[in-house]
Design an enzyme around this catalytic site. Sequence first.
Site, PDB file in Angstrom:
ATOM      1  CE  LYS A 202      -8.791  -2.733   4.197  1.00 37.53           C
ATOM      2  NZ  LYS A 202      -7.412  -3.082   3.898  1.00 37.53           N
ATOM      3  CB  SER A 408      -3.728  -1.859   3.389  1.00 38.16           C
ATOM      4  OG  SER A 408      -4.691  -2.892   3.488  1.00 38.16           O
TER       5      SER A 408
END
Length: 624
Positions: A202, A408
């Site tokens: 991430k 996402s």
Amino acid sequence: MNLIGKLFKGLWHGLNFSRRLVLNLLFLGIIVGVVISASSTKDEVVIDDSSVLRLNLQGALVEELTYVDPFDAALNDATNSNDQPKEILLDDVLRVINEAKHDNRIQVLLLDLKGLRGGHLDKLRSIAIAIEDFKESGKQVLAHGSYYSQGQYYLASKADSISLHPYGGVDIRGFATYPLYFKDALEKLKVTQHIFRVGTYKSAVEPFIRNSMSEPAKEASKLWLNELWAQYKQDIVASRSFDVSNFDETTEQYLTKIELVDGDYAQYALSNGWVDTLKTDQQLQQELIELVGKNKSGKSYKQVSFNKYLNYITPAVDMVNPVTEKVAVIVARGNIVDGKQKAGRIGGESTAALLKKARLDDKVKAVVLRIDSGGGSMFASEIIRNEVLAIKEAGKPVVASMGSVAASGGYWIATSANEIWASPSTITGSIGVFGLIMTFENALNDLGIYSDGVATTELHDISLSRGLNPQLAQVLQLGVENAYDKFISVVANSRGLEKSAVDKVAQGRVWTATQAKEFGLIDNLGDKKDAISAAAKLANLEFYDIITIEQTLSEKELLLREIFGSAMVHDTLSALAPQSSLLKLIEQGFGNISTDLSHHLTTLSQMNDPNGIYTQCVVCQITY
């Protein structure tokens, strides 16, 4: 988070203020006169027999046009300003090409692509398919340019013949992602960063805590970028008569070929098989005159531009049949933010409202959610997903159709659909969560500003001016970890997968759709048209209309758009626009800065999640 976003946004607007002030003052008087005379009738579009349709695309290809104030739009267009990037609706391009295929007056399609400023591979591929379909009519497709960027060349490669100006070139260099990194700048400003995240890959917060891309982020990005590059090369090879080895992968290969032609970029393109001929604009014009004949003025060939042809085929009033059953398409494009937003951003409330409208319409029997987003607010994403579930509970199937990016939060809103369709080049995944708080206690103290006082509980010990209590920081980290668990749980439950299996391919890692399909994150590969067909099939529809449910403009906005969008107003403004070197210098100076920095600052300014938790993909922005 709102404060830092507003701070950066304010700084950016300050840079733009001087230029905008000069332009606005110069044109205020002009606009008044133009508006008064704008009531004259529009010029009628006349298409001669045996004409050339000039596909002169200006701007970036998008799924949905970003809302721009009509006054600003007219001003920017007249002055060629970079204040609002020009956009081309993908559906408009496809409609023009498909209509021209059946129009007996159109004999040649000319790809004039010098104004095409960008478009992800999925959008370029959709247009390429339409061009191939156009060629089946027996009509000719030509491409000509002084320079071809990588995206422009992708479309040009579908032409029967590609010509290049003798002093031009072809720029094909692969794909890349190069985010900006702000760690040192924030330290110099004495901004304290508090980062909370889950996911090995991430990398959304890396620009704030590093000066370079981490090795895990490089590893993940290289994987999906190589997949996109392979797709690009295979599509070109399928159109041109050379092998995939013809692409230059190293600077050494490129240098060797350039040396053979003494640094002549046009000759390199010709000898390398990128183009078929070298010719000037005048030579092309003479060729087209011989092919279709001269226009009424006798100075050029018979032609109609993209915009004029689009206006010609677009009905004055978009009539919707009140009787037929329908598949509704709703576009979700841009950053996902909380609340109500204009077109070009995905608002939790506003996008959910569009979905609700489809749910409550008895004639709508199925919904296609067309997604082009790298994510954003987790809370807003969940608000939208809740409405997707409500549509399904109402007995209407929902198909998620992924465009360029659905990562996402973009994947979050897709995951509960009955089916997920994506283009082979769609960037998806990035299943991870982060929180970001910036505090200014050190910067303020350095200026002699301090914060002190009392509170009834220790829970109030969090402030942008005082910093963050370490124990409260642990609380926020737990909240982010819980959010990540919710994310992978939503995916697992919706997709019929084990949480452990989702976690294995999650961790914030980005995939192309072809890779994601192997993991069960999507169901099928296909474009929006395929997704619409799938939705109709799920709803057992044989005969149906397709409608797009979008935000409606107020009467005032419609009137202003009609006035400032007219051809007469555009021509008047263009003719009267000052072309001084000073204004051009101002425009170029500020315009060059805006490309990457503006994107980052805009993203920061839009971070308004009520819980401060985000699921967003930063590296999904790639350079073509």
